[in-house]
Design a protein around this motif. Structure first.
Motif, PDB file in Angstrom:
ATOM      1  N   PRO A   1       0.844  -1.202   0.000  1.00  0.00           N
ATOM      2  CA  PRO A   1       0.000   0.000   0.000  1.00  0.00           C
ATOM      3  C   PRO A   1       0.880   1.254   0.000  1.00  0.00           C
ATOM      4  CG  PRO A   1      -0.696  -1.539   1.711  1.00  0.00           C
ATOM      5  CD  PRO A   1       0.608  -2.035   1.161  1.00  0.00           C
ATOM      6  N   GLN A   2       0.560   2.196  -0.854  1.00  0.00           N
ATOM      7  CA  GLN A   2       1.363   3.406  -0.991  1.00  0.00           C
ATOM      8  C   GLN A   2       0.693   4.636  -0.389  1.00  0.00           C
ATOM      9  OE1 GLN A   2       4.546   3.353  -2.414  1.00  0.00           O
ATOM     10  NE2 GLN A   2       4.173   1.149  -2.261  1.00  0.00           N
ATOM     11  N   SER A   3      -0.589   4.530  -0.099  1.00  0.00           N
ATOM     12  CA  SER A   3      -1.307   5.704   0.390  1.00  0.00           C
ATOM     13  C   SER A   3      -2.429   5.267   1.328  1.00  0.00           C
ATOM     14  CB  SER A   3      -1.906   6.475  -0.792  1.00  0.00           C
ATOM     15  OG  SER A   3      -2.919   5.696  -1.418  1.00  0.00           O
ATOM     16  N   ALA A   4      -3.003   6.246   1.993  1.00  0.00           N
ATOM     17  CA  ALA A   4      -4.156   5.972   2.850  1.00  0.00           C
ATOM     18  C   ALA A   4      -5.317   5.432   2.018  1.00  0.00           C
ATOM     19  CB  ALA A   4      -4.572   7.240   3.593  1.00  0.00           C
ATOM     20  N   THR A   5      -5.438   5.895   0.801  1.00  0.00           N
ATOM     21  CA  THR A   5      -6.501   5.401  -0.092  1.00  0.00           C
ATOM     22  C   THR A   5      -6.320   3.909  -0.362  1.00  0.00           C
ATOM     23  OG1 THR A   5      -6.736   7.575  -1.116  1.00  0.00           O
ATOM     24  CG2 THR A   5      -7.583   5.692  -2.357  1.00  0.00           C
ATOM     25  N   ASP A   6      -5.067   3.494  -0.592  1.00  0.00           N
ATOM     26  CA  ASP A   6      -4.791   2.066  -0.818  1.00  0.00           C
ATOM     27  C   ASP A   6      -5.219   1.233   0.393  1.00  0.00           C
ATOM     28  OD1 ASP A   6      -3.642   2.760  -3.240  1.00  0.00           O
ATOM     29  OD2 ASP A   6      -1.572   2.546  -2.522  1.00  0.00           O
TER      30      ASP A   6
ATOM     31  N   GLY B   1     -12.629   6.854   5.017  1.00  0.00           N
ATOM     32  CA  GLY B   1     -11.336   6.939   5.682  1.00  0.00           C
ATOM     33  C   GLY B   1     -11.345   6.574   7.156  1.00  0.00           C
TER      34      GLY B   1
END
Length: 106
Positions: free
Chosen positions: A27-32, A73
């Motif tokens: 995962p690279q971001s909070a969205t991921d 989120g």
């Protein structure tokens, strides 16, 4: 030759491969991460690092709310529907001997 070390190494490699298939490379971001949580609630992701079980049937009662929270989120790691006086034999919430009741304040 099989020994304890070689067996553990093979297990670790298989475990890493299974995790990548389930969660993606990294995962690279909070969205991921949020997408992983949404996938878990939907049943597409079968387990999370701290939860080795798939979502159980009782979660269907709050699935819509969980999806909204996770898409927004707010990642839900522990959740269960409120229960008030379900029979111990209830197919979703019941547990324990016959004739009992289940109360769970969520």
């Amino acid at each position: 030759e099989f020994n304890f070390v070689s067996m553990c190494h093979e297990s670790d490699a298989k475990l890493r491969e299974d995790r990548r298939k389930m969660w993606g490379e990294s995962p690279q971001s909070a969205t991921d991460i949020g997408e992983l949580f949404v996938g878990y609630v939907k049943g597409d992701v079968k387990k999370l690092p701290w939860c080795q079980d798939a979502i159980i049937d009782e979660t269907n009662f709050i699935k819509k709310q969980l999806l909204q929270l996770n898409k927004g989120g707010m990642w839900t790691i522990n959740s269960q529907p409120r229960v008030n006086g379900a029979l111990s034999t209830d197919p979703y919430f019941g547990w324990g001997p016959d004739g009992g009741f289940v109360d769970r304040m969520a």
